[in-house]
Design a protein around this motif. Structure first.
Motif, PDB file in Angstrom:
ATOM      1  N   GLU A  76       0.819  -1.212   0.000  1.00 40.78           N
ATOM      2  CA  GLU A  76       0.000   0.000   0.000  1.00 40.78           C
ATOM      3  C   GLU A  76       0.854   1.263   0.000  1.00 40.78           C
ATOM      4  O   GLU A  76       1.885   1.350   0.670  1.00 40.78           O
ATOM      5  N   VAL A  77       0.404   2.256  -0.755  1.00 37.63           N
ATOM      6  CA  VAL A  77       1.061   3.555  -0.778  1.00 37.63           C
ATOM      7  C   VAL A  77       0.000   4.635  -0.606  1.00 37.63           C
ATOM      8  O   VAL A  77      -1.107   4.519  -1.130  1.00 37.63           O
ATOM      9  N   CYS A  78       0.349   5.664   0.160  1.00 39.46           N
ATOM     10  CA  CYS A  78      -0.592   6.761   0.415  1.00 39.46           C
ATOM     11  C   CYS A  78       0.038   8.068  -0.026  1.00 39.46           C
ATOM     12  O   CYS A  78       1.158   8.397   0.386  1.00 39.46           O
ATOM     13  N   PHE A  79      -0.648   8.824  -0.861  1.00 31.75           N
ATOM     14  CA  PHE A  79      -0.148  10.103  -1.356  1.00 31.75           C
ATOM     15  C   PHE A  79      -0.777  11.232  -0.536  1.00 31.75           C
ATOM     16  O   PHE A  79      -1.994  11.357  -0.456  1.00 31.75           O
ATOM     17  N   SER A  80       0.096  12.041   0.073  1.00 38.03           N
ATOM     18  CA  SER A  80      -0.385  13.119   0.923  1.00 38.03           C
ATOM     19  C   SER A  80       0.415  14.376   0.644  1.00 38.03           C
ATOM     20  O   SER A  80       1.079  14.486  -0.368  1.00 38.03           O
ATOM     21  N   GLY A  81       0.361  15.337   1.541  1.00 41.42           N
ATOM     22  CA  GLY A  81       1.093  16.582   1.359  1.00 41.42           C
ATOM     23  C   GLY A  81       1.324  17.273   2.679  1.00 41.42           C
ATOM     24  O   GLY A  81       1.543  16.595   3.689  1.00 41.42           O
ATOM     25  N   GLY A  82       1.165  18.589   2.676  1.00 35.99           N
ATOM     26  CA  GLY A  82       0.529  19.465   1.714  1.00 35.99           C
ATOM     27  C   GLY A  82      -0.750  18.909   1.084  1.00 35.99           C
ATOM     28  O   GLY A  82      -1.425  18.083   1.625  1.00 35.99           O
ATOM     29  N   GLU A  83      -1.028  19.436  -0.064  1.00 40.38           N
ATOM     30  CA  GLU A  83      -2.207  19.034  -0.816  1.00 40.38           C
ATOM     31  C   GLU A  83      -1.779  18.335  -2.101  1.00 40.38           C
ATOM     32  O   GLU A  83      -1.337  18.979  -3.058  1.00 40.38           O
ATOM     33  N   PRO A  84      -1.900  16.993  -2.176  1.00 38.58           N
ATOM     34  CA  PRO A  84      -1.407  16.238  -3.333  1.00 38.58           C
ATOM     35  C   PRO A  84      -2.120  16.552  -4.639  1.00 38.58           C
ATOM     36  O   PRO A  84      -1.548  16.363  -5.718  1.00 38.58           O
ATOM     37  N   LEU A  85      -3.370  17.042  -4.573  1.00 40.92           N
ATOM     38  CA  LEU A  85      -4.073  17.351  -5.816  1.00 40.92           C
ATOM     39  C   LEU A  85      -3.514  18.594  -6.504  1.00 40.92           C
ATOM     40  O   LEU A  85      -3.885  18.893  -7.641  1.00 40.92           O
ATOM     41  N   LEU A  86      -2.610  19.302  -5.849  1.00 43.42           N
ATOM     42  CA  LEU A  86      -1.917  20.421  -6.494  1.00 43.42           C
ATOM     43  C   LEU A  86      -0.817  19.936  -7.432  1.00 43.42           C
ATOM     44  O   LEU A  86      -0.304  20.718  -8.239  1.00 43.42           O
ATOM     45  N   ARG A  87      -0.454  18.663  -7.330  1.00 43.79           N
ATOM     46  CA  ARG A  87       0.531  18.094  -8.257  1.00 43.79           C
ATOM     47  C   ARG A  87      -0.143  17.879  -9.611  1.00 43.79           C
ATOM     48  O   ARG A  87      -1.183  17.223  -9.714  1.00 43.79           O
ATOM     49  N   HIS A  88       0.466  18.380 -10.669  1.00 43.47           N
ATOM     50  CA  HIS A  88      -0.105  18.235 -12.014  1.00 43.47           C
ATOM     51  C   HIS A  88      -0.102  16.788 -12.478  1.00 43.47           C
ATOM     52  O   HIS A  88      -0.863  16.403 -13.386  1.00 43.47           O
ATOM     53  N   ASP A  89       0.752  15.949 -11.851  1.00 43.13           N
ATOM     54  CA  ASP A  89       0.898  14.565 -12.283  1.00 43.13           C
ATOM     55  C   ASP A  89       0.207  13.581 -11.345  1.00 43.13           C
ATOM     56  O   ASP A  89       0.464  12.381 -11.412  1.00 43.13           O
ATOM     57  N   ILE A  90      -0.682  14.055 -10.498  1.00 44.22           N
ATOM     58  CA  ILE A  90      -1.270  13.185  -9.484  1.00 44.22           C
ATOM     59  C   ILE A  90      -2.025  12.008 -10.088  1.00 44.22           C
ATOM     60  O   ILE A  90      -1.921  10.868  -9.599  1.00 44.22           O
TER      61      ILE A  90
END
Length: 340
Positions: free
Chosen positions: A97-111
């Motif tokens: 399992e991998v979890c994408f977080s931040g900050g705000e991960p939806l600000l990444r253009h490549d999300i």
């Protein structure tokens, strides 16, 4: 009647769409590995890698753990290819399992590209977002990319209080809308909240759990306050035993999960989970400012092996060092030496 074990079973909804063999492997790791909470390898080994993709965020939350750090410039964040190479390494190691977080991960253009790649490599792909950019098109795109789970935070059942805490007007409405869209598109989702004393004493913490039930989210995750970030040097924010037990009473709802469902639960940092910062530094947890290496310089497996001494050095009886004033100072002292 629902029990606290129902929520654990509900969490397995993140396995929807995975091959049966992957479901069995993940369930064994999640159930037995988390129960044992012993640093090992293979089926019961490292279960979760959280990748903080960016420090950028539209909010300035009152409990933000990253507030004391200098935000990393966008151009210095991990590149798309580097993240894909990391996902390849995790897949080879058997990390489920991998979890994408931040900050705000939806600000990444490549999300979407990153989520899709994790899915293609057989990993359970999770996302933690503040919900501001989670409109219907984004939810549909995340569904298509193969997102297995999405978490959004609610800091108060009152929209005005949530927005004030997040310092972003309209954030609460975005969260509620986003959760409803996730339910509509059948993406398992959760509410994350921190058991601040004011929420506990006012009964609003229980109201947040009830909001989750009304919307139909999969689970509500309750975290205990940790005196770091904007809570640093605020020991009055931490809960005593009686208050923690009052929070745990909410497990009766059956849709509530928490990392420490009972007193004495061992911390999983550097045992079954690990964190990677936007600059590539690998730390035991998002709360722990100790780097054991950088994936731009070393392979993840090498760094993971070097982290084996963390528990012996900084965790007494498996407890979170950031929740203990003496251990926390020991961590900060070691982190300062790293920087020098």
């Amino acid at each position: 009647m629902l029990t606290k074990y129902n929520a654990q079973l509900l969490s397995l909804k993140r396995l929807n769409g995975l091959p049966f063999s992957r479901k069995i492997s993940y369930a064994a790791n999640a159930i037995f590995g988390e129960a044992l909470r012993v640093r090992t390898f293979g089926t019961l080994g490292l279960r979760l890698v959280e990748i903080s993709l960016t420090d950028r965020c539209q909010c300035r939350c009152g409990h933000c753990f990253a507030s004391t750090q200098q935000p990393l410039p966008e151009e210095d964040e991990l590149e798309t290819l580097r993240i894909k190479a990391l996902i390849d390494d995790l897949s080879k190691m058997g990390v489920p399992e991998v979890c994408f977080s931040g900050g705000e991960p939806l600000l990444r253009h490549d999300i979407l590209e990153i989520v899709s790649y994790a899915h293609s490599r057989g990993l359970v792909a999770r996302l933690i977002t503040n919900g501001i950019l989670l409109n219907e098109q984004m939810v549909a795109n995340l569904k298509h990319a193969g997102l297995n789970w999405c978490s959004l935070s609610i800091d108060s059942p009152k929209s005005s209080a949530h927005d004030a805490f997040r310092r972003y007007s309209g954030c609460y409405d975005k969260v509620i809308e986003g959760l409803k869209l996730l339910v509509k598109y059948k993406i398992p989702c959760s509410i994350i909240t921190v058991a601040r004393k004011e929420l506990l004493n006012s009964g609003e913490l229980e109201e947040i759990v009830q909001i989750g039930k009304r919307i139909g989210v999969t689970v509500v995750r309750i975290n205990f306050p940790v005196p770091i970030g904007r809570f640093i040097n605020q020991e009055n924010q931490t809960l005593n035993f009686e208050q923690r037990e009052k929070v745990r009473d909410l497990l009766r709802y059956g849709n509530v999960v928490m990392e420490a469902p009972s007193e004495g639960t061992k911390c999983t940092a550097a045992v079954t989970k690990v964190n990677i910062l936007p600059n590539g530094n690998v730390t035991p947890c998002v709360f722990v400012p100790l780097s054991y290496g950088n994936i731009r310089e070393n392979s993840f497996s090498e760094i993971w092996n070097s982290m084996a001494e963390y528990s012996k050095q900084f965790k007494v009886n498996g407890t979170c060092p950031m929740c203990d004033s003496i251990l926390r100072e020991r961590v900060y002292s070691a982190a300062e030496k790293q920087q020098n």
